[in-house]
Design an enzyme around this catalytic site. Structure first.
Site: not given
Ligand code: ADP
Length: 397
Positions: A90, A179, A240, A383
């Site tokens: 990744r 993402h 965040r 993922e």
């Protein structure tokens, strides 16, 4: 055929070994605190949990211990490492160069390096993972799968910021989105699950986890997404801030005498659910606090709910309507109350959920009300599987 999926962080290495014949996970592991005190490898195979506490000074050493754990006679699943057909990595930032996954060669490594200024925290760590695996498995082909790639189909009107165009031309300042692997997987899977053709669908995918982003996927292609040049933009997240007036930075910095690095640290690590609620970055803790009457926790919840609603409304407008809304990742897959709150009063869009059907956690489900024109679905993201599939497809076309 077995594929190893690796996600390297600055002091961690997450891995999963996937059997591609059955697409099932054979082993899952994590090495944490690499290069600092208390390095630990944890691996899970069929419920068997193996923990090894052992100093590991860098990612090369950690990768060797990962292979040792995978081939361990008692806790492992491989008789030798040659059973690993390929490794899929990744990688956070592919910039504009990578619109899909690629076999890693010297040129790709150079290009990932070139993107370090855009992903200063993640790309160097991802590279360390790649170099380490290359060192301990020099003959195993490796593939890079980028978090940004799926969003490269966005048109300029979606990816350009309203600043002088020179910043894009000279410094590549633009929205990239993240993402991507998740948005790609859940949009395709939602279409499949509903028995519809993705090439004829307007889908809004809501990936709501510690980091959260929403994407508009029109006929299988991403046309807009909420994260920007970094993962800081868009929704309120665990720590965040999400989007806000950038002039806030100057105001706080001047007032409190802090510099831009300190400011960004606050926006990335101390804001979001944590900053507003003052309780936690974890949605479950915030939910519990809100239920017991904590006003700041309640408003943190409400900011997130409203942000998701606004993106759904905006993306429906951009695509001329919406056919499918997908909820995924930790909060999206498990947050029954959040889904209920977000989907309340959405009948103007032709979207409503069935409160009973909505009582699902972590599994694929159609939660739409019978008379809802828009299908609302929960699709657990995967993922690692996408990374493994891309890897196999590239090394074994
Ligand atoms: P990451 O972005 O780190 O992969 P995840 O997708 O695992 O994150 O999502 C983590 C978030 O999901 C946390 O805020 C956690 O509280 C939330 N979450 C997990 N389970 C539940 C649940 N049952 N109800 C509400 N939120 C949940």
């Amino acid at each position: 055929m077995k594929v190893l999926v690796v996600n390297a962080g600055s002091s961690s290495l997450k891995y999963q070994l996937i059997d591609m014949t059955t697409e099932s996970t054979l082993a899952k592991g994590l090495v944490e605190r690499i290069g600092i005190d208390g390095t630990r490898l944890k691996q899970e195979v069929n419920g068997d949990k193996y923990v090894l506490e052992q100093p590991m000074k860098n990612h090369v050493v950690a990768s060797q211990f990962m292979l040792d754990a995978l081939t361990d006679k008692v806790h492992g699943v491989l008789s030798n490492m040659d059973e690993i057909a390929a490794v899929g990595h990744r990688v956070l930032h592919g910039g504009e160069k990578f619109t899909q996954s690629v076999i890693i060669d010297d040129e790709v490594i150079e290009a990932i390096k070139e993107n370090i200024p855009l992903g200063p925290l993640h790309n160097p760590a991802n590279l360390m993972g790649i170099m380490a695996c290359h060192e301990v498995m020099p003959n195993t082909p490796m593939v890079a799968v980028f978090d940004t790639a799926f969003h490269q189909t966005m048109p300029p009107k979606a990816f350009l910021y309203g600043v002088p165009i020179d910043y894009y031309e000279r410094l590549h300042v633009r929205r990239y989105g993240f993402h991507g692997t998740s948005h790609r997987y859940v949009s395709a899977r939602a279409a499949e699950f509903l028995g519809k053709d993705i090439n004829n669908l307007r889908i809004i995918t809501c990936h709501l986890g510690n980091g959260s982003s929403i994407a508009a996927v029109h006929n299988g292609k991403c046309v807009d997404t909420s994260m920007g040049i970094t993962p800081l933009e868009g929704l309120l997240m665990g720590t965040r801030s999400g989007s806000m007036d950038p002039a806030v930075l100057q105001y706080i910095m001047n007032n409190d005498g802090i510099n831009i690095d300190e400011m960004l640290e606050i926006l990335n690590k101390k804001s979001g659910l944590l900053g507003v609620s003052g309780v936690s970055s974890d949605m479950r803790d915030v939910d519990t606090a809100a239920e017991s009457g904590n006003k700041n926790a309640l408003v943190a919840q409400q900011i997130l709910d409203m942000g998701i609603k606004k993106y759904i409304g905006a993306y429906a407008a951009v695509m001329g309507g919406v056919d499918v809304i997908v909820f995924t990742a930790g909060i999206g897959e498990n947050g029954i109350e959040l889904r209920e709150r977000v989907m309340e009063d959405m009948s103007f869009l032709g979207a409503a959920i069935d409160k009973e059907k909505n009582k699902v956690k972590g599994k694929e489900a159609d939660i739409s009300a019978d008379d809802s024109k828009v299908k609302v679905v929960v699709i657990p993201t995967n993922e690692e599987l996408v990374i493994a599939r891309d890897t196999l497809e590239l090394v074994n076309p």
